[in-house]
Write a protein that holds these residues in place. Sequence first.
Motif, PDB file in Angstrom:
ATOM      1  N   ALA A 222     116.853 -50.960 -42.248  1.00 39.12           N
ATOM      2  CA  ALA A 222     117.473 -50.262 -42.938  1.00 39.12           C
ATOM      3  C   ALA A 222     116.626 -48.727 -42.983  1.00 39.12           C
ATOM      4  N   ILE A 223     116.887 -47.919 -42.411  1.00 37.31           N
ATOM      5  CA  ILE A 223     116.038 -46.627 -42.653  1.00 37.31           C
ATOM      6  C   ILE A 223     115.929 -46.199 -43.811  1.00 37.31           C
ATOM      7  N   SER A 233     122.115 -33.577 -39.341  1.00 35.07           N
ATOM      8  CA  SER A 233     121.963 -34.974 -40.203  1.00 35.07           C
ATOM      9  C   SER A 233     120.881 -35.735 -39.499  1.00 35.07           C
ATOM     10  N   VAL A 234     119.927 -35.972 -40.186  1.00 34.32           N
ATOM     11  CA  VAL A 234     118.671 -36.541 -39.943  1.00 34.32           C
ATOM     12  C   VAL A 234     118.250 -37.824 -40.301  1.00 34.32           C
ATOM     13  N   LEU A 235     117.908 -38.967 -39.658  1.00 35.26           N
ATOM     14  CA  LEU A 235     117.229 -39.979 -40.506  1.00 35.26           C
ATOM     15  C   LEU A 235     115.715 -40.020 -40.527  1.00 35.26           C
ATOM     16  N   VAL A 236     115.279 -40.422 -41.519  1.00 34.39           N
ATOM     17  CA  VAL A 236     113.954 -40.201 -42.022  1.00 34.39           C
ATOM     18  C   VAL A 236     113.231 -41.589 -42.413  1.00 34.39           C
ATOM     19  N   GLU A 237     112.348 -42.030 -41.748  1.00 33.56           N
ATOM     20  CA  GLU A 237     111.548 -43.250 -42.225  1.00 33.56           C
ATOM     21  C   GLU A 237     110.009 -42.803 -42.863  1.00 33.56           C
ATOM     22  N   VAL A 238     109.695 -43.423 -43.816  1.00 27.16           N
ATOM     23  CA  VAL A 238     108.522 -43.069 -44.724  1.00 27.16           C
ATOM     24  C   VAL A 238     107.467 -44.151 -44.675  1.00 27.16           C
ATOM     25  N   THR A 239     106.126 -43.613 -44.289  1.00 30.41           N
ATOM     26  CA  THR A 239     104.984 -44.457 -44.561  1.00 30.41           C
ATOM     27  C   THR A 239     104.114 -43.885 -45.182  1.00 30.41           C
ATOM     28  N   LEU A 268     110.678 -48.602 -35.638  1.00 33.21           N
ATOM     29  CA  LEU A 268     111.026 -47.292 -35.044  1.00 33.21           C
ATOM     30  C   LEU A 268     111.031 -47.760 -33.594  1.00 33.21           C
ATOM     31  N   GLU A 269     110.481 -48.637 -32.979  1.00 28.46           N
ATOM     32  CA  GLU A 269     110.297 -48.824 -31.756  1.00 28.46           C
ATOM     33  C   GLU A 269     111.867 -49.627 -31.252  1.00 28.46           C
ATOM     34  N   LYS A 270     112.103 -50.631 -32.326  1.00 26.86           N
ATOM     35  CA  LYS A 270     113.076 -51.204 -31.993  1.00 26.86           C
ATOM     36  C   LYS A 270     114.546 -50.428 -32.252  1.00 26.86           C
ATOM     37  N   HIS A 271     114.326 -49.254 -33.097  1.00 27.37           N
ATOM     38  CA  HIS A 271     115.513 -48.459 -33.288  1.00 27.37           C
ATOM     39  C   HIS A 271     115.948 -47.536 -31.739  1.00 27.37           C
ATOM     40  N   GLY A 272     114.679 -47.285 -31.400  1.00 29.11           N
ATOM     41  CA  GLY A 272     114.797 -46.623 -30.028  1.00 29.11           C
ATOM     42  C   GLY A 272     114.787 -45.032 -30.022  1.00 29.11           C
TER      43      GLY A 272
END
Length: 329
Positions: A222-223, A233-239, A268-272
Amino acid sequence: MARPLRFRHAPSRWTEGRVVGQIYRDLDRNLGATRRSPWFKQPARYSGERFEMDNGDIALFLWNDDEAYWLGNTETPEALWRTDKYSFEAIPDDVSRWATRELTAQLHEESPWLEPYPHLSWFFLPVFLSKDGRETTREFFDDHAAGFPDVTREEALEFYESFLRTRVLDDWREVMAGKLGTSEYLDLTRMTAAMGEFNAGHLLVDDGYDIEPEIEVSTGHAIDYRAESDDESVLVEVTRPTPTGQRRAGTPIAAVRDTAATKSDGQLEKHGGGVVLFVDCSSFPDDEWQSILAEQPDVHHRPAVVFRLRPSGRVEGYTKGNVPLDVPV
């Protein structure tokens, strides 16, 4: 670790004798319980019960000839073990409103410093009064300013109150509040990381984006967010890296690189590709953040936004790669 508070629904006939025999006596035998009247008038079609345990636990119970609802931060009586669980949003509105009034009044009696922040109190109510996390989650906001360094509790609470008051995350309250966790052990790293998602959400909403959290993708992950505007429309991942005083990394630069690498080399590597990485450096004190801002290190992923947010709303940061978002850094 227990989950945030959820209702149990028992669709069968309940009577005074059954409530006493299967609910009250079970609680009293195991924990020591007092049966009291609710603080607020229950929905008209139900009888209402409030059980207070000797160890500080509480439970609410609504019942009639057709069904019952249970909500408690204590042991569940055996008669309810096989009942289904529901969120506050998945049960009748009048039942949810009544339970919310009961629990909010208790929360503010126990922690009056939360009363000036009604939406924050409501949003995090399922964890503020959870079985294992009712002390640690409040301690995190009270003693640790929700992860902000060098600010007062009031400054941090007002910041999150103002953001949550926009109601943009109301539909996802259970999952987003639950990210704080409900452990009896204070885990500052996990809790602070969870608030990083709220910081990123604030940044996106403040810049005019509509946000939707927990976007499932084909990798099974889940992103954190989908940010949308009229034309994108942009996907964003947070760390969220932790300061050097709380980790083994010897410098703020290493802390940022190491934390971002863990995210980019895994999920993120798996998401490509196709995801913007937000690196929230809001945990860093001024001197450590200035060294990051001066060097602007790579973070093993592009596009990326590295930012630091203060409760005043001030944002500083930098980008790496072609970020398809209009962000103020």
